[in-house]
Design a protein around this motif. Structure first.
Motif, mmCIF file in Angstrom:
data_model
loop_
_atom_site.group_PDB
_atom_site.id
_atom_site.type_symbol
_atom_site.label_atom_id
_atom_site.label_comp_id
_atom_site.label_asym_id
_atom_site.label_seq_id
_atom_site.Cartn_x
_atom_site.Cartn_y
_atom_site.Cartn_z
ATOM 1 N N SER A 14 0.739 -1.177 0.141
ATOM 2 C CA SER A 14 -0.037 0.132 -0.080
ATOM 3 C C SER A 14 0.980 1.131 -0.018
ATOM 4 O O SER A 14 2.040 1.399 0.297
ATOM 5 C CB SER A 14 -0.866 -0.034 1.152
ATOM 6 O OG SER A 14 -1.351 1.196 1.424
ATOM 7 N N SER A 15 0.206 2.390 -0.270
ATOM 8 C CA SER A 15 0.960 3.723 -0.303
ATOM 9 C C SER A 15 1.096 3.888 0.990
ATOM 10 O O SER A 15 1.641 5.113 1.383
ATOM 11 C CB SER A 15 0.299 4.812 -1.182
ATOM 12 O OG SER A 15 -0.951 4.882 -0.615
ATOM 13 N N LEU A 16 0.144 3.641 1.960
ATOM 14 C CA LEU A 16 0.169 3.909 3.552
ATOM 15 C C LEU A 16 -0.038 5.465 3.440
ATOM 16 O O LEU A 16 0.322 6.171 4.543
ATOM 17 C CB LEU A 16 1.787 3.876 3.983
ATOM 18 C CG LEU A 16 2.307 2.357 4.075
ATOM 19 C CD1 LEU A 16 3.549 2.343 4.865
ATOM 20 C CD2 LEU A 16 1.340 1.466 4.565
ATOM 21 N N THR A 17 -0.999 5.954 2.781
ATOM 22 C CA THR A 17 -1.600 7.292 2.934
ATOM 23 C C THR A 17 -3.112 7.206 2.849
ATOM 24 O O THR A 17 -3.639 5.952 2.868
ATOM 25 C CB THR A 17 -1.266 8.110 1.590
ATOM 26 O OG1 THR A 17 -1.963 7.413 0.246
ATOM 27 C CG2 THR A 17 0.370 8.247 1.497
ATOM 28 N N ALA A 18 -3.759 8.198 3.280
ATOM 29 C CA ALA A 18 -5.310 8.415 3.221
ATOM 30 C C ALA A 18 -5.921 7.726 2.102
ATOM 31 O O ALA A 18 -7.101 7.224 2.575
ATOM 32 C CB ALA A 18 -5.635 9.711 3.699
ATOM 33 N N GLU A 19 -5.363 8.036 0.840
ATOM 34 C CA GLU A 19 -5.814 7.313 -0.374
ATOM 35 C C GLU A 19 -5.713 5.756 -0.356
ATOM 36 O O GLU A 19 -4.641 5.337 -0.069
ATOM 37 C CB GLU A 19 -5.153 8.126 -1.562
ATOM 38 C CG GLU A 19 -5.773 7.513 -2.781
ATOM 39 C CD GLU A 19 -5.122 8.173 -4.019
ATOM 40 O OE1 GLU A 19 -5.445 7.683 -5.195
ATOM 41 O OE2 GLU A 19 -4.509 9.217 -3.828
ATOM 42 N N GLY A 20 -6.811 5.209 -0.282
ATOM 43 C CA GLY A 20 -6.719 3.748 -0.324
ATOM 44 C C GLY A 20 -6.715 3.291 1.225
ATOM 45 O O GLY A 20 -6.643 1.845 1.200
ATOM 46 N N ALA A 21 -6.867 3.822 2.093
ATOM 47 C CA ALA A 21 -6.774 3.443 3.524
ATOM 48 C C ALA A 21 -7.958 2.540 3.708
ATOM 49 O O ALA A 21 -7.814 1.437 4.404
ATOM 50 C CB ALA A 21 -6.722 4.596 4.303
ATOM 51 N N GLN A 22 -9.094 2.978 3.108
ATOM 52 C CA GLN A 22 -10.318 2.075 3.529
ATOM 53 C C GLN A 22 -10.115 0.528 2.863
ATOM 54 O O GLN A 22 -10.619 -0.110 3.868
ATOM 55 C CB GLN A 22 -11.507 2.836 2.518
ATOM 56 C CG GLN A 22 -12.785 2.119 2.588
ATOM 57 C CD GLN A 22 -13.419 2.114 4.127
ATOM 58 O OE1 GLN A 22 -13.706 3.287 4.624
ATOM 59 N NE2 GLN A 22 -13.752 1.191 4.870
ATOM 60 N N GLU A 23 -9.538 0.516 1.670
ATOM 61 C CA GLU A 23 -9.331 -1.020 1.051
ATOM 62 C C GLU A 23 -8.431 -1.544 1.985
ATOM 63 O O GLU A 23 -8.514 -2.743 2.025
ATOM 64 C CB GLU A 23 -9.148 -0.671 -0.391
ATOM 65 C CG GLU A 23 -10.077 -0.664 -1.315
ATOM 66 C CD GLU A 23 -9.712 -0.778 -2.580
ATOM 67 O OE1 GLU A 23 -8.527 -0.743 -3.015
ATOM 68 O OE2 GLU A 23 -10.679 -1.139 -3.677
ATOM 69 N N PRO A 36 -0.378 3.123 10.515
ATOM 70 C CA PRO A 36 0.167 4.459 10.141
ATOM 71 C C PRO A 36 -0.810 5.600 10.609
ATOM 72 O O PRO A 36 -1.917 5.128 10.463
ATOM 73 C CB PRO A 36 0.644 4.614 8.891
ATOM 74 C CG PRO A 36 0.467 3.144 8.371
ATOM 75 C CD PRO A 36 -0.158 2.235 9.271
ATOM 76 N N ASN A 37 -0.492 6.602 10.827
ATOM 77 C CA ASN A 37 -1.474 7.731 11.429
ATOM 78 C C ASN A 37 -2.563 7.874 10.363
ATOM 79 O O ASN A 37 -3.798 8.227 10.908
ATOM 80 C CB ASN A 37 -0.684 9.293 11.714
ATOM 81 C CG ASN A 37 -1.536 10.025 12.301
ATOM 82 O OD1 ASN A 37 -2.261 9.520 13.297
ATOM 83 N ND2 ASN A 37 -1.479 11.171 12.175
ATOM 84 N N ALA A 38 -2.295 7.939 9.096
ATOM 85 C CA ALA A 38 -3.276 8.273 8.106
ATOM 86 C C ALA A 38 -4.292 7.213 8.072
ATOM 87 O O ALA A 38 -5.469 7.519 7.500
ATOM 88 C CB ALA A 38 -2.558 8.459 6.489
ATOM 89 N N PHE A 39 -4.335 5.921 8.298
ATOM 90 C CA PHE A 39 -5.160 4.992 8.511
ATOM 91 C C PHE A 39 -6.025 4.946 9.842
ATOM 92 O O PHE A 39 -7.067 4.168 9.591
ATOM 93 C CB PHE A 39 -4.375 3.462 8.580
ATOM 94 C CG PHE A 39 -3.637 3.050 7.159
ATOM 95 C CD1 PHE A 39 -3.389 4.059 6.273
ATOM 96 C CD2 PHE A 39 -3.380 1.980 7.121
ATOM 97 C CE1 PHE A 39 -3.045 3.774 4.926
ATOM 98 C CE2 PHE A 39 -2.707 1.506 6.019
ATOM 99 C CZ PHE A 39 -2.422 2.397 4.729
ATOM 100 N N ILE A 40 -5.615 5.748 10.616
ATOM 101 C CA ILE A 40 -6.479 5.572 12.169
ATOM 102 C C ILE A 40 -7.775 6.061 11.724
ATOM 103 O O ILE A 40 -8.735 5.283 12.452
ATOM 104 C CB ILE A 40 -5.769 6.571 13.040
ATOM 105 C CG1 ILE A 40 -4.272 5.958 13.424
ATOM 106 C CG2 ILE A 40 -6.473 6.364 14.214
ATOM 107 C CD1 ILE A 40 -4.550 4.539 13.943
ATOM 108 N N PRO A 41 -8.203 6.971 11.092
ATOM 109 C CA PRO A 41 -9.647 7.179 10.984
ATOM 110 C C PRO A 41 -10.368 6.263 10.399
ATOM 111 O O PRO A 41 -11.575 5.777 10.929
ATOM 112 C CB PRO A 41 -9.708 8.613 10.234
ATOM 113 C CG PRO A 41 -8.377 9.369 10.453
ATOM 114 C CD PRO A 41 -7.348 8.114 10.509
#
Length: 370
Positions: free
Chosen positions: A102-111, A217-222
């Motif tokens: 994964s890119s480990l960013t908010a984009e794509g975090a849901q998947e 990663p912090n971007a995944f927490i929400p």
């Protein structure tokens, strides 16, 4: 259908001190990503690239011809896609562990979080141009070995930390008979799937406040907090300074700090801290367990689920010393039996079982106190 199959190279791989070669498959629609990830495997003596595929459909077909220990899986691909293909890959792979790329960013975090909830074990940074360096290779190889149950490093003092060797049956600690004011849960690699199973079996009648620290990663927490709310059917918030424990609710540690607790009059309130911890993890399970044990005078059940390393062991010791109770996931259901193993081998656990059985055990323990 054409597959890139390198199975013939398996027997030429040299082995680590344990004699185990980890068989790896790379599934990604990007030729660049397949090449970079494949090179990491090819250049690591105890890893063997047994096949690559450019789609989930190809991967599923390839699993008819190769035996795999770890699958590196991209989620965004043409056709079925990695997320839709994941259940079929898990079913057909005969117990292989899936490492999401994964890119480990908010984009794509849901998947990504959905994949981890469904049974993928871990997530690793998708290689960017110029990122193919020694640090990246070492981290990826370490994660692959841990998932396969191979020693992380032959020279590291805890080389057998995540190994598959069997240990003597841990002795269980007698659980004190006291009320429970909080359930504190920690996990890492494989921990999200275990957490979903655990929360799914914890009845709504258990309104004891819950705190969760998961290595992400912090971007995944929400997105993770949203998944926790869905899995538990309980209101879930990301912990912030000054928040207090509320019955029927879950607090989730942020990805860039430790969730700790301090006493404010009669209340136990959150204090997000950033101190260095022995495990090197952020967020770390240790501060959560240690401070809850102290502030709530041991009226806590700590739960350590699947994860690599020993994060949580120091905090669990403090919790138990304050009269709290610790339980841990068993080896059979853990993607990596590192963190729960630390609790078990230190003699801190009052129960060692599958996540669903831990939920039943805690339900019985807390029924009187609720």
């Amino acid at each position: 259908m054409t597959f890139e199959n390198t199975r013939d190279s398996f027997d030429t791989q040299s082995r680590d001190a344990s004699g185990k070669v980890v068989r790896v498959m790379v599934v990604d629609d990007s030729l660049t990503a397949r090449t970079v990830l494949g090179k990491v495997v090819d250049r690591t003596d105890d890893l063997s690239l047994v096949g690559t595929a450019s789609s989930a459909e190809q991967a599923i077909g390839l699993l008819d011809t190769v035996v795999v220990d770890v699958i590196l899986l991209d989620l965004e691909m043409p056709g079925m896609g990695g997320l839709a293909g994941l259940p079929h890959i898990l079913e057909k792979s005969g117990g292989a562990k899936v490492l999401v790329v994964s890119s480990l960013t908010a984009e794509g975090a849901q998947e990504t979080i959905s994949a981890l909830s469904m049974g993928a074990s871990d997530v690793v940074q998708k290689p960017e141009p110029g990122q193919f360096n020694a640090e990246y290779r070492a981290d990826l190889a370490k994660r692959i070995r841990a998932l396969a149950g191979a020693p992380v490093s032959a020279s590291f003092e805890q080389a057998a930390d995540e190994s598959a060797r069997k240990v003597d049956e841990p002795e269980l600690r007698k659980a004190p008979n006291k009320s429970v004011d909080c359930i504190a849960i920690g996990g890492s690699t494989g921990g999200i799937h275990s957490l979903v199973q655990f929360l799914g079996k914890l009845p709504k009648s258990i309104v004891t406040p819950i705190v969760v620290t998961q290595h992400l990663p912090n971007a995944f927490i929400p997105i993770f907090a949203s998944q926790v709310e869905t899995a538990s059917n309980r209101p879930t918030r990301i912990a912030e300074d000054g928040m207090e424990l509320k019955r029927g609710e879950i607090l989730v540690a942020p990805g860039d700090g430790h969730v700790s607790f301090v006493r404010d009059g009669a209340r136990a309130v959150v204090k997000i801290t950033h101190e260095a911890v022995a495990s090197g993890c952020c967020p770390s399970v240790d501060p959560m367990l240690a401070t809850l044990g102290e502030v709530l005078e041991g009226r806590v059940i700590g739960v350590v689920l699947s994860g690599m390393g020993r994060d949580g062991q120091n905090g669990a010791k403090t919790l138990v010393e304050n009269g709290g109770i610790m339980v841990a996931e068993c080896e059979e259901t853990s993607a990596v039996w590192g963190m729960p193993r630390g609790i078990a081998e230190a003699g801190l656990a009052s129960e060692i079982a599958a996540p669903v059985d831990l939920a039943h055990w805690i339900t019985r323990r807390t029924a009187v106190a609720v």
